[in-house]
Every structure is written in C-alpha cells, then in structure tokens.
Scaffold this motif. Structure first.
Motif, PDB file in Angstrom:
ATOM      1  N   LEU A  37       0.844  -1.192   0.000  1.00  0.00           N
ATOM      2  CA  LEU A  37       0.000   0.000   0.000  1.00  0.00           C
ATOM      3  C   LEU A  37       0.882   1.245   0.000  1.00  0.00           C
ATOM      4  CD1 LEU A  37      -2.739  -1.081   2.587  1.00  0.00           C
ATOM      5  CD2 LEU A  37      -2.587  -1.573   0.137  1.00  0.00           C
ATOM      6  N   THR A  38       0.689   2.051  -1.023  1.00  0.00           N
ATOM      7  CA  THR A  38       1.481   3.276  -1.158  1.00  0.00           C
ATOM      8  C   THR A  38       0.674   4.329  -1.900  1.00  0.00           C
ATOM      9  OG1 THR A  38       3.351   4.288  -2.315  1.00  0.00           O
ATOM     10  CG2 THR A  38       2.627   2.156  -3.166  1.00  0.00           C
ATOM     11  N   MET A  39       0.840   5.568  -1.505  1.00  0.00           N
ATOM     12  CA  MET A  39       0.085   6.635  -2.174  1.00  0.00           C
ATOM     13  C   MET A  39       0.483   6.795  -3.648  1.00  0.00           C
ATOM     14  SD  MET A  39       1.677  10.067  -0.556  1.00  0.00           S
ATOM     15  CE  MET A  39       3.363  10.582  -0.795  1.00  0.00           C
ATOM     16  N   TYR A  40       1.616   6.185  -4.043  1.00  0.00           N
ATOM     17  CA  TYR A  40       2.058   6.277  -5.441  1.00  0.00           C
ATOM     18  C   TYR A  40       1.451   5.187  -6.326  1.00  0.00           C
ATOM     19  CZ  TYR A  40       5.570   9.170  -3.167  1.00  0.00           C
ATOM     20  OH  TYR A  40       6.192  10.139  -2.414  1.00  0.00           O
ATOM     21  N   VAL A  92       2.680  -2.322   4.696  1.00  0.00           N
ATOM     22  CA  VAL A  92       2.522  -0.887   4.975  1.00  0.00           C
ATOM     23  C   VAL A  92       3.824  -0.355   5.560  1.00  0.00           C
ATOM     24  CG1 VAL A  92       0.007  -0.936   5.312  1.00  0.00           C
ATOM     25  CG2 VAL A  92       1.511  -1.253   7.281  1.00  0.00           C
ATOM     26  N   GLY A  93       4.109   0.897   5.257  1.00  0.00           N
ATOM     27  CA  GLY A  93       5.362   1.499   5.699  1.00  0.00           C
ATOM     28  C   GLY A  93       5.148   2.479   6.831  1.00  0.00           C
ATOM     29  N   ALA A  94       6.241   3.162   7.156  1.00  0.00           N
ATOM     30  CA  ALA A  94       6.177   4.254   8.139  1.00  0.00           C
ATOM     31  C   ALA A  94       6.533   5.514   7.350  1.00  0.00           C
ATOM     32  CB  ALA A  94       7.115   3.994   9.299  1.00  0.00           C
ATOM     33  N   GLU A  95       7.756   6.015   7.515  1.00  0.00           N
ATOM     34  CA  GLU A  95       8.079   7.235   6.770  1.00  0.00           C
ATOM     35  C   GLU A  95       8.438   6.912   5.309  1.00  0.00           C
ATOM     36  OE1 GLU A  95      10.571  10.457   8.693  1.00  0.00           O
ATOM     37  OE2 GLU A  95       8.453  10.654   9.177  1.00  0.00           O
ATOM     38  N   TYR A 100       8.858  -2.196  -3.917  1.00  0.00           N
ATOM     39  CA  TYR A 100       8.094  -1.908  -5.144  1.00  0.00           C
ATOM     40  C   TYR A 100       8.322  -2.999  -6.193  1.00  0.00           C
ATOM     41  CZ  TYR A 100       6.937   2.765  -3.474  1.00  0.00           C
ATOM     42  OH  TYR A 100       6.432   3.819  -2.744  1.00  0.00           O
ATOM     43  N   VAL A 125      -4.565   3.754  -1.999  1.00  0.00           N
ATOM     44  CA  VAL A 125      -5.922   3.899  -1.445  1.00  0.00           C
ATOM     45  C   VAL A 125      -6.214   5.395  -1.603  1.00  0.00           C
ATOM     46  CG1 VAL A 125      -7.374   3.548   0.597  1.00  0.00           C
ATOM     47  CG2 VAL A 125      -5.489   1.967   0.117  1.00  0.00           C
ATOM     48  N   GLY A 126      -6.566   5.741  -2.818  1.00  0.00           N
ATOM     49  CA  GLY A 126      -6.514   7.137  -3.237  1.00  0.00           C
ATOM     50  C   GLY A 126      -5.037   7.493  -3.437  1.00  0.00           C
ATOM     51  N   GLN A 163      -3.640  10.458  -2.232  1.00  0.00           N
ATOM     52  CA  GLN A 163      -3.271  11.528  -1.303  1.00  0.00           C
ATOM     53  C   GLN A 163      -2.507  10.896  -0.146  1.00  0.00           C
ATOM     54  OE1 GLN A 163      -4.026  14.774  -1.939  1.00  0.00           O
ATOM     55  NE2 GLN A 163      -4.785  13.933  -3.877  1.00  0.00           N
ATOM     56  N   HIS A 187      -1.946   9.832   3.456  1.00  0.00           N
ATOM     57  CA  HIS A 187      -2.718   9.741   4.700  1.00  0.00           C
ATOM     58  C   HIS A 187      -1.988   8.838   5.674  1.00  0.00           C
ATOM     59  CE1 HIS A 187      -4.827   6.209   2.952  1.00  0.00           C
ATOM     60  NE2 HIS A 187      -5.131   6.961   1.898  1.00  0.00           N
ATOM     61  N   SER A 188      -2.533   7.694   5.968  1.00  0.00           N
ATOM     62  CA  SER A 188      -1.960   6.927   7.069  1.00  0.00           C
ATOM     63  C   SER A 188      -1.989   5.433   6.764  1.00  0.00           C
ATOM     64  CB  SER A 188      -2.788   7.223   8.325  1.00  0.00           C
ATOM     65  OG  SER A 188      -2.908   6.091   9.128  1.00  0.00           O
ATOM     66  N   GLU A 189      -0.975   4.723   7.271  1.00  0.00           N
ATOM     67  CA  GLU A 189      -0.943   3.266   7.110  1.00  0.00           C
ATOM     68  C   GLU A 189      -2.135   2.599   7.799  1.00  0.00           C
ATOM     69  OE1 GLU A 189       1.226   5.368   8.366  1.00  0.00           O
ATOM     70  OE2 GLU A 189       2.760   4.377   9.570  1.00  0.00           O
ATOM     71  N   ALA A 248      -5.100   3.217   5.422  1.00  0.00           N
ATOM     72  CA  ALA A 248      -4.923   2.457   4.178  1.00  0.00           C
ATOM     73  C   ALA A 248      -5.197   0.969   4.436  1.00  0.00           C
ATOM     74  CB  ALA A 248      -3.509   2.669   3.644  1.00  0.00           C
TER      75      ALA A 248
HETATM   76  N1  SAM Z   1       5.636   8.019   1.089  1.00  0.00           N
HETATM   77  C1  SAM Z   1       4.631   7.164   1.662  1.00  0.00           C
HETATM   78  C2  SAM Z   1       3.863   6.312   0.634  1.00  0.00           C
HETATM   79  O1  SAM Z   1       4.548   5.708  -0.194  1.00  0.00           O
HETATM   80  O2  SAM Z   1       2.632   6.134   0.689  1.00  0.00           O
HETATM   81  C3  SAM Z   1       3.747   7.947   2.635  1.00  0.00           C
HETATM   82  C4  SAM Z   1       4.173   7.687   4.038  1.00  0.00           C
HETATM   83  S1  SAM Z   1       2.813   7.376   5.078  1.00  0.00           S
HETATM   84  C5  SAM Z   1       3.216   8.344   6.453  1.00  0.00           C
HETATM   85  C6  SAM Z   1       3.121   5.759   5.757  1.00  0.00           C
HETATM   86  C7  SAM Z   1       2.431   4.623   5.058  1.00  0.00           C
HETATM   87  O3  SAM Z   1       1.050   4.896   4.926  1.00  0.00           O
HETATM   88  C8  SAM Z   1       2.897   4.315   3.659  1.00  0.00           C
HETATM   89  O4  SAM Z   1       4.082   3.542   3.638  1.00  0.00           O
HETATM   90  C9  SAM Z   1       1.711   3.556   3.095  1.00  0.00           C
HETATM   91  O5  SAM Z   1       1.761   2.179   3.422  1.00  0.00           O
HETATM   92  C10 SAM Z   1       0.524   4.204   3.803  1.00  0.00           C
HETATM   93  N2  SAM Z   1      -0.189   5.178   2.973  1.00  0.00           N
HETATM   94  C11 SAM Z   1      -0.265   6.519   3.160  1.00  0.00           C
HETATM   95  N3  SAM Z   1      -1.033   7.080   2.236  1.00  0.00           N
HETATM   96  C12 SAM Z   1      -1.467   6.090   1.423  1.00  0.00           C
HETATM   97  C13 SAM Z   1      -2.311   6.025   0.283  1.00  0.00           C
HETATM   98  N4  SAM Z   1      -2.868   7.100  -0.241  1.00  0.00           N
HETATM   99  N5  SAM Z   1      -2.537   4.818  -0.270  1.00  0.00           N
HETATM  100  C14 SAM Z   1      -1.981   3.695   0.239  1.00  0.00           C
HETATM  101  N6  SAM Z   1      -1.180   3.700   1.313  1.00  0.00           N
HETATM  102  C15 SAM Z   1      -0.927   4.868   1.897  1.00  0.00           C
END
Ligand code: SAM
Length: 178
Positions: free
Chosen positions: A83-86, A107-110, A117, A126-127, A129, A131-133, A136
C-alpha cells in the motif's frame, strides 16, 4: 485466504502507537498475523495480550529480515500487496487479489525500501493523497472482505454486547481461573 500484514520501518521510539494501531486493525479486520520488521518486544507482547483476551487466532512476530519473509511468502505461492500513495487504484485490482490464496499486505512508516516496489505483485494506492498506514490498511481489508469482517465472532474472554446507550461487556473466566 490467509492474510499477513507486514509492517515496515517501525521506529520503537516514535511509532509505538501507530504500529500498535496497525496491529489492532489487522486483527480486528480479519488478518491472520502481523510481521513486524525489527524488534519491539513490548509492542508484540501487548498485541498478543489483546489477541489472547479478545479472541480469534491472531499472532504477531518480529522478523529480522523482511526480505527473507517476503521472498519465502512468494516462493510458497503467496502474493504481495504494497500500500502506497504512489500506487494504482485499489479498485482496479481488488477482484484479482480476492482470488489469491495468501496475501501479504505491506505498509510502511516514513519511507519504504525501494525493493518492496519490485517484490510486490501490486503497488496500490488507497486514493493518491498522503494519509496513514492505519487508514490504508483498514480500507484495504474492508474492500478485500467486502465488509463481512465486521460481522465476525471472535469468541474471546472479553466480549462486547452491542448497545445503543450502555457499555455492556461480558468477561469469561478460563478453566484454570477461579
Ligand atoms: N511516502 C509514503 C507512501 O509511499 O505512501 C507515505 C508515508 S505514510 C506516512 C506511511 C504509510 O502509509 C505508507 O508507507 C503507506 O503504506 C501508507 N499510505 C499513506 N497514504 C497512502 C495512500 N494514499 N494509499 C496507500 N497507502 C498509503
């Protein structure tokens, strides 16, 4: 389907609460286990204690090499959803994911290591934008089970009787307790 959640990047001094919430969501929303990349014995024990009291068959363990775990998962026929915002929209892949026998949800942290990948079968947004692990993961699991996870019985020592107004809790004692 077997579901494991792999939590990457946990920093014991900063991420205790959020990693605990990843574990609580994983358990409550139908995952079988959480793998914690790195070591935090107290956190693992706390989640195991919740699982012991509130029921179900959820387990948590620290792993020293997340890559070894992920590789082994794939060699045993499991698939990996990162899960990643990218990533690409969850809705485009969720039906294919439901057909898997075993899914590791990452799921990651920072920042996550770039190799994930490459190893992932799906990099899912998950969209798109930030947000938060926790959010997500909750949405991923809810889409995976199509909401059925909320009806599940856990048969724990503690159980809440849903009530519109009161806090009603049943506590069962084990056979060895008097
Ligand atoms: N650079 C990160 C990323 O690749 O999504 C954002 C860091 S966020 C603080 C920590 C974790 O939240 C990410 O590693 C991801 O697993 C999850 N996360 C945050 N936004 C997300 C999104 N829009 N879709 C899916 N996962 C998300």
């Amino acid at each position: 389907m077997r579901v494991a959640v792999l939590r990457l990047g946990h920093r014991p001094e900063r991420d205790k609460r959020i990693t605990t919430h990843v574990g609580l969501v994983a358990r409550a929303f139908g995952a079988d286990e959480m793998l914690l990349a790195g070591r935090d014995d107290k956190l693992v024990a706390g989640l195991e204690d919740v699982a012991e009291r509130w029921g179900g068959d959820f387990h948590v363990r620290s792993v020293s090499s997340w890559k070894r775990e992920a590789r082994h998962w794939k060699e045993s026929g499991g698939r990996i959803a990162h899960l990643t915002m990218y990533g690409t929209p969850l809705s485009e892949s969720i039906e294919e994911i439901r057909r898997s026998e075993a899914v590791m949800v990452v799921v990651g942290a920072e920042k996550v290591p770039p190799e994930i990948y490459e190893m992932a079968d799906w990099n899912l947004g998950v969209g798109n934008q930030p947000h938060s692990e926790v959010a997500a993961l909750a949405i991923f699991l809810d889409r995976l089970w199509e909401g059925e996870e909320l009806e599940r019985e856990f048969e724990g020592k503690i159980e809440i009787v849903p009530s519109p107004r009161f806090k009603t809790v049943i506590e069962r004692r084990g056979e060895d307790e008097v």
